[in-house]
Scaffold this motif. Sequence first.
Motif, mmCIF file in Angstrom:
data_model
loop_
_atom_site.group_PDB
_atom_site.id
_atom_site.type_symbol
_atom_site.label_atom_id
_atom_site.label_comp_id
_atom_site.label_asym_id
_atom_site.label_seq_id
_atom_site.Cartn_x
_atom_site.Cartn_y
_atom_site.Cartn_z
ATOM 1 N N SER A 119 0.834 -1.203 0.000
ATOM 2 C CA SER A 119 0.000 0.000 0.000
ATOM 3 C C SER A 119 0.869 1.254 0.000
ATOM 4 O O SER A 119 0.591 2.225 -0.716
ATOM 5 N N GLU A 120 1.945 1.228 0.774
ATOM 6 C CA GLU A 120 2.868 2.360 0.826
ATOM 7 C C GLU A 120 3.576 2.557 -0.518
ATOM 8 O O GLU A 120 3.803 3.688 -0.952
ATOM 9 N N LEU A 121 3.911 1.456 -1.199
ATOM 10 C CA LEU A 121 4.562 1.552 -2.499
ATOM 11 C C LEU A 121 3.650 2.234 -3.513
ATOM 12 O O LEU A 121 4.101 3.039 -4.333
ATOM 13 N N VAL A 122 2.354 1.886 -3.469
ATOM 14 C CA VAL A 122 1.388 2.536 -4.361
ATOM 15 C C VAL A 122 1.359 4.028 -4.075
ATOM 16 O O VAL A 122 1.458 4.860 -4.997
ATOM 17 N N ASN A 123 1.232 4.388 -2.816
ATOM 18 C CA ASN A 123 1.158 5.804 -2.445
ATOM 19 C C ASN A 123 2.458 6.541 -2.754
ATOM 20 O O ASN A 123 2.439 7.722 -3.133
ATOM 21 N N ASN A 124 3.592 5.865 -2.604
ATOM 22 C CA ASN A 124 4.883 6.484 -2.926
ATOM 23 C C ASN A 124 4.969 6.815 -4.416
ATOM 24 O O ASN A 124 5.480 7.866 -4.805
#
Length: 233
Positions: free
Chosen positions: A162-167
Motif C-alpha cells: 500500500s505504501e509503495l502505491v502511495n509512494n
Amino acid sequence: MKVDIWSDTRCPFCFIGKRNFEKALQKFSQNDKVVVNWHSFQLDPNMKTDLSKNHYEYLSEVKGFPMAQIMQMHENLIQSGKNAGIDFNFDEVKVSNSFKSQMLVQFAKEKGKADEMEELLFEAYFKLGKDIDDVEVLSEIGEKMGFSKDEIAKSLQSKELSELVNNDITEASNLGIRGVPFFVFNQKYAISGAQPTHLFSEVLEKSWTEFSENDSKLKIIEEGDSCDVEGNC
C-alpha cells in the motif's frame, strides 16, 4: 536503460499506450538492455466502486452529458483501441476503484511479472467487465500467473505494498504528472499519452544514443491522448 511508466489500471489510454510501446520495444535492437519499471497512479482515488453503473453511465453522471454524447465521444477511443489490437467493451466496464489492483501490480513487480499483471488487469477491466476492486477477481487473475490465493490475499492486506502505491503517486505529483500514461526514458525524455508506435521507437533510439548524465532535466517529447485527474479521457 530504464523506462518508467505511470499507469492506472482503469485508464483506457494506458492500455493503448502499453500496446504501442511494447510494439516499439519489440522492434528496438537493444530491447534486451531495457528495464521497464511500472508505477502506480490513481486518476480518481476517491472513486467508490459501484457495480450498478457501467463506464458510460458513470461518465454521463459525472460530466452531466447525455449518454448518447458520451458514447459518441468514445468512438475515436474505440477505434484507437482496435488499431492497437484492443476491443474495448465499455458497455460491460464496471465502476471500480483501482487501488487494490495497483497493490497487485506492486506484488507482481516484486516477482518480475508487472508487465503480465498489467495486461491481465487491463483485459479483465476493459474486455471482460470484471470488478478489479474485488478480492476474488484479483485472486483469479493472480492464479492465472501462478500465484496462490493465499499469496494474493496477503498482498492485498500488505501495508508495505500500500505504501509503495502511495509512494508512486507522490512521486508522480512531484514530477508534475497529472495524466496517464506517462513514460520516462532514462529520467530524461518523457512521453505523455498513448502515442503511436513510431514515436516510442524514435524516443527509444534517442534515449539510447543521446542520454547525457550532465542533463537531468525532464524533457517532454510529446503530449497526446491520456486520462487526467480532472476526469478527462
